[in-house]
Write an enzyme that holds these catalytic residues in place. Structure first.
Site, PDB file in Angstrom:
ATOM      1  N   HIS A 156       0.836  -1.206   0.000  1.00  0.00           N
ATOM      2  CA  HIS A 156       0.000   0.000   0.000  1.00  0.00           C
ATOM      3  C   HIS A 156       0.861   1.243   0.000  1.00  0.00           C
ATOM      4  O   HIS A 156       2.080   1.184   0.192  1.00  0.00           O
ATOM      5  CB  HIS A 156      -0.945   0.009   1.207  1.00  0.00           C
ATOM      6  CG  HIS A 156      -0.273   0.112   2.535  1.00  0.00           C
ATOM      7  ND1 HIS A 156       0.073  -0.991   3.297  1.00  0.00           N
ATOM      8  CD2 HIS A 156       0.152   1.187   3.261  1.00  0.00           C
ATOM      9  CE1 HIS A 156       0.653  -0.602   4.412  1.00  0.00           C
ATOM     10  NE2 HIS A 156       0.714   0.717   4.421  1.00  0.00           N
ATOM     11  N   HIS A 202      -6.281  -1.764   3.550  1.00  0.00           N
ATOM     12  CA  HIS A 202      -6.003  -0.528   2.822  1.00  0.00           C
ATOM     13  C   HIS A 202      -5.045  -0.776   1.661  1.00  0.00           C
ATOM     14  O   HIS A 202      -4.074  -1.524   1.773  1.00  0.00           O
ATOM     15  CB  HIS A 202      -5.457   0.563   3.738  1.00  0.00           C
ATOM     16  CG  HIS A 202      -4.187   0.244   4.473  1.00  0.00           C
ATOM     17  ND1 HIS A 202      -3.774  -1.025   4.796  1.00  0.00           N
ATOM     18  CD2 HIS A 202      -3.222   1.062   4.966  1.00  0.00           C
ATOM     19  CE1 HIS A 202      -2.643  -0.983   5.455  1.00  0.00           C
ATOM     20  NE2 HIS A 202      -2.273   0.273   5.567  1.00  0.00           N
ATOM     21  N   HIS A 216       4.626   7.166   3.470  1.00  0.00           N
ATOM     22  CA  HIS A 216       5.418   5.964   3.264  1.00  0.00           C
ATOM     23  C   HIS A 216       4.778   5.094   2.196  1.00  0.00           C
ATOM     24  O   HIS A 216       3.619   5.295   1.822  1.00  0.00           O
ATOM     25  CB  HIS A 216       5.569   5.151   4.562  1.00  0.00           C
ATOM     26  CG  HIS A 216       4.288   4.521   5.056  1.00  0.00           C
ATOM     27  ND1 HIS A 216       3.458   5.137   5.969  1.00  0.00           N
ATOM     28  CD2 HIS A 216       3.688   3.323   4.776  1.00  0.00           C
ATOM     29  CE1 HIS A 216       2.418   4.348   6.218  1.00  0.00           C
ATOM     30  NE2 HIS A 216       2.550   3.245   5.500  1.00  0.00           N
ATOM     31  N   HIS A 248      -0.388  -2.028  14.784  1.00  0.00           N
ATOM     32  CA  HIS A 248      -1.379  -0.975  14.609  1.00  0.00           C
ATOM     33  C   HIS A 248      -2.705  -1.379  15.245  1.00  0.00           C
ATOM     34  O   HIS A 248      -3.041  -2.578  15.302  1.00  0.00           O
ATOM     35  CB  HIS A 248      -1.658  -0.735  13.123  1.00  0.00           C
ATOM     36  CG  HIS A 248      -0.515  -0.157  12.361  1.00  0.00           C
ATOM     37  ND1 HIS A 248       0.153   0.975  12.753  1.00  0.00           N
ATOM     38  CD2 HIS A 248       0.057  -0.549  11.186  1.00  0.00           C
ATOM     39  CE1 HIS A 248       1.092   1.262  11.861  1.00  0.00           C
ATOM     40  NE2 HIS A 248       1.065   0.347  10.909  1.00  0.00           N
ATOM     41  N   TYR A 257       8.724   0.547  10.549  1.00  0.00           N
ATOM     42  CA  TYR A 257       8.995   1.657   9.631  1.00  0.00           C
ATOM     43  C   TYR A 257      10.482   1.964   9.618  1.00  0.00           C
ATOM     44  O   TYR A 257      11.156   1.874  10.656  1.00  0.00           O
ATOM     45  CB  TYR A 257       8.253   2.924  10.072  1.00  0.00           C
ATOM     46  CG  TYR A 257       6.749   2.876   9.927  1.00  0.00           C
ATOM     47  CD1 TYR A 257       6.137   3.149   8.705  1.00  0.00           C
ATOM     48  CD2 TYR A 257       5.942   2.606  11.023  1.00  0.00           C
ATOM     49  CE1 TYR A 257       4.760   3.135   8.584  1.00  0.00           C
ATOM     50  CE2 TYR A 257       4.568   2.587  10.916  1.00  0.00           C
ATOM     51  CZ  TYR A 257       3.971   2.856   9.686  1.00  0.00           C
ATOM     52  OH  TYR A 257       2.618   2.835   9.564  1.00  0.00           O
ATOM     53  N   GLU A 267       7.806   0.850   4.802  1.00  0.00           N
ATOM     54  CA  GLU A 267       7.183   0.046   5.847  1.00  0.00           C
ATOM     55  C   GLU A 267       7.158  -1.406   5.405  1.00  0.00           C
ATOM     56  O   GLU A 267       7.029  -1.696   4.204  1.00  0.00           O
ATOM     57  CB  GLU A 267       5.738   0.504   6.111  1.00  0.00           C
ATOM     58  CG  GLU A 267       5.044  -0.282   7.227  1.00  0.00           C
ATOM     59  CD  GLU A 267       3.540  -0.038   7.331  1.00  0.00           C
ATOM     60  OE1 GLU A 267       2.957  -0.396   8.366  1.00  0.00           O
ATOM     61  OE2 GLU A 267       2.949   0.492   6.371  1.00  0.00           O
TER      62      GLU A 267
END
Length: 309
Positions: A156, A202, A216, A248, A257, A267
Site C-alpha cells: 500500500h 487498505h 510511506h 497498529h 517503519y 514500511e
C-alpha cells in the site's frame, strides 16, 4: 460495485542518489532490478518484488529532491480506462492518456490525473509480465537465491493531504474505493482515512499534512516473524529504523517503519483482515489516535506527523 481497480500497481519515487538507492532496494530490501531507462535525460531504475509477476512495482527516478512522483493502480480490463476517463471528466478532472510502453519499459496503457491533494495518480492496464521466478507447475514455496529482506509484494501507499475528507471523497466517489477505517477529530472532520480495492484493510491511506507529500509506501510480509527478522537485517545494515516492530490498532496490522538512504519512509506490513463489499467502516476517535496508530505504545511519536517526503 465491480472490481475495476484491483490493487496498487506501482509507485515511482524521486531519489537524489540513484545508485545508492538502487543498491539499498536490491541488496537490503531484496527487490529485483528489471530494467534501466533514460527518458528526457532522466535516469530511472525499475524494480519488482520476487512474487510479483509484472514488470515493476517500484520505480526510482533520479531527481534533486526525494518523494513521490506518482502512484499507479491496476485495472482489470482495458475498457476500465475508458470508464474512469468518463467519470473523471464528468467530475471536471483533466485526464491524459498514454499508449503501452509510452511511459517506459514494461508499461501498460495508462491514464493519469491529479487528486484533490495534488498527488499524481495513474490507472494502468496490460503491464508486461515477467513471472515470479517460480515454475507454473509444481513450484517450491519461494526461490532459493533471494537476497536481503525479499518481501513478496508491494502492499500500500500512505500519503498526506490538507483536506483528508476531499481526498477520501474523491477516491471513494470517483475511483470507487471503499472506506475501511477512519480517525475522526472531535469536531467531526477526518484526520485520517484508509481505503481499499483489494479486500484488504487498505491499498491507500491518507493523513492530515501537506498536499502532495508521501508518508510511506509499504511491502507485504507473510507473517510477524518476517517483520522481526527484517528488523534484524535493517539493524545489521545500519538502516535508520523509524518505528521498531509493533502493532497498529487501525488495520490490526503488524509493522516496522524505516527510511531509505535519501529519506523516503518504507514500511513492512502484515496481518489485517478481509474486507467484503458490504464492510462497515470502523471509526477511531481523536482521543484514541495513539492506540489507533501504535496499539501497544498508545501514543504517536512526533516523527509520524512531521517527517514526510
Amino acid at each position: 460495485m465491480s472490481d475495476r481497480i484491483l490493487r496498487l500497481q506501482h509507485v515511482e519515487i524521486r531519489v537524489p542518489d540513484l545508485e545508492l538507492c538502487a543498491a539499498y532496494y536490491t541488496e537490503v530490501l531484496g527487490l529485483i532490478e528489471t530494467a534501466r531507462d533514460v527518458r528526457d535525460g532522466v535516469d530511472r531504475v525499475f524494480l519488482k518484488c520476487w512474487d510479483e509477476h509484472e514488470h515493476h512495482s517500484v520505480v526510482l527516478r533520479q531527481a534533486p529532491t526525494y518523494g513521490l512522483d506518482h502512484m499507479a493502480f491496476k485495472v482489470a480490463e482495458a475498457a476500465d480506462l475508458d470508464y474512469f476517463t468518463e467519470k473523471l471528466q464528468a467530475a471536471s478532472v483533466p485526464v491524459k492518456r498514454y499508449a503501452a510502453r509510452e511511459l517506459g519499459p514494461g508499461w501498460g496503457e495508462a491514464i493519469r490525473f491529479e487528486a484533490p491533494s495534488g498527488h499524481l495518480v495513474e490507472l494502468v492496464h496490460g503491464m508486461e509480465r515477467l513471472g515470479n521466478m517460480l515454475p507454473m507447475t509444481n513450484p517450491p514455496p519461494r526461490p532459493q537465491d533471494l537476497v536481503g529482506i525479499a518481501p513478496p509484494r508491494l502492499d500500500h501507499v500512505f500519503v498526506m493531504a490538507e483536506d483528508v475528507e476531499a481526498f477520501s471523497a474523491f477516491f471513494s466517489g470517483v475511483l470507487e474505493f471503499r472506506l475501511t477505517e477512519q480517525i475522526v477529530a472531535n469536531d467531526g472532520h477526518q484526520l485520517a482515512a484508509f481505503l481499499e480495492r483489494s479486500h484488504t484493510p487498505h491499498d491507500i491511506a491518507v493523513i492530515t499534512g501537506p498536499n502532495g507529500a508521501l508518508h510511506h509506501f509499504a511491502f507485504w510480509m507473510d507473517d510477524w516473524n518476517g517483520i522481526r527478522d527484517a528488523a534484524d537485517t535493517l539493524a545489521y545494515h545500519g538502516v535508520q529504523i523509524d518505528v521498531a516492530p509493533t502493532r497498529h490498532g487501525v488495520t490490526r496490522g503488524y509493522t516496522t517503519y524505516f527510511f531509505d538512504p535519501v529519506g523516503n519512509r518504507n514500511e513492512l506490513f502484515t496481518g489485517g483482515y478481509w474486507v467484503d463489499p458490504d464492510f462497515e467502516p470502523i471509526t477511531w476517535t481523536e482521543e484514541e489516535m495513539g492506540r489507533a496508530i501504535f496499539y501497544y505504545h498508545r501514543q504517536v511519536n512526533e516523527r509520524f506527523f512531521t517527517v514526510h517526503s
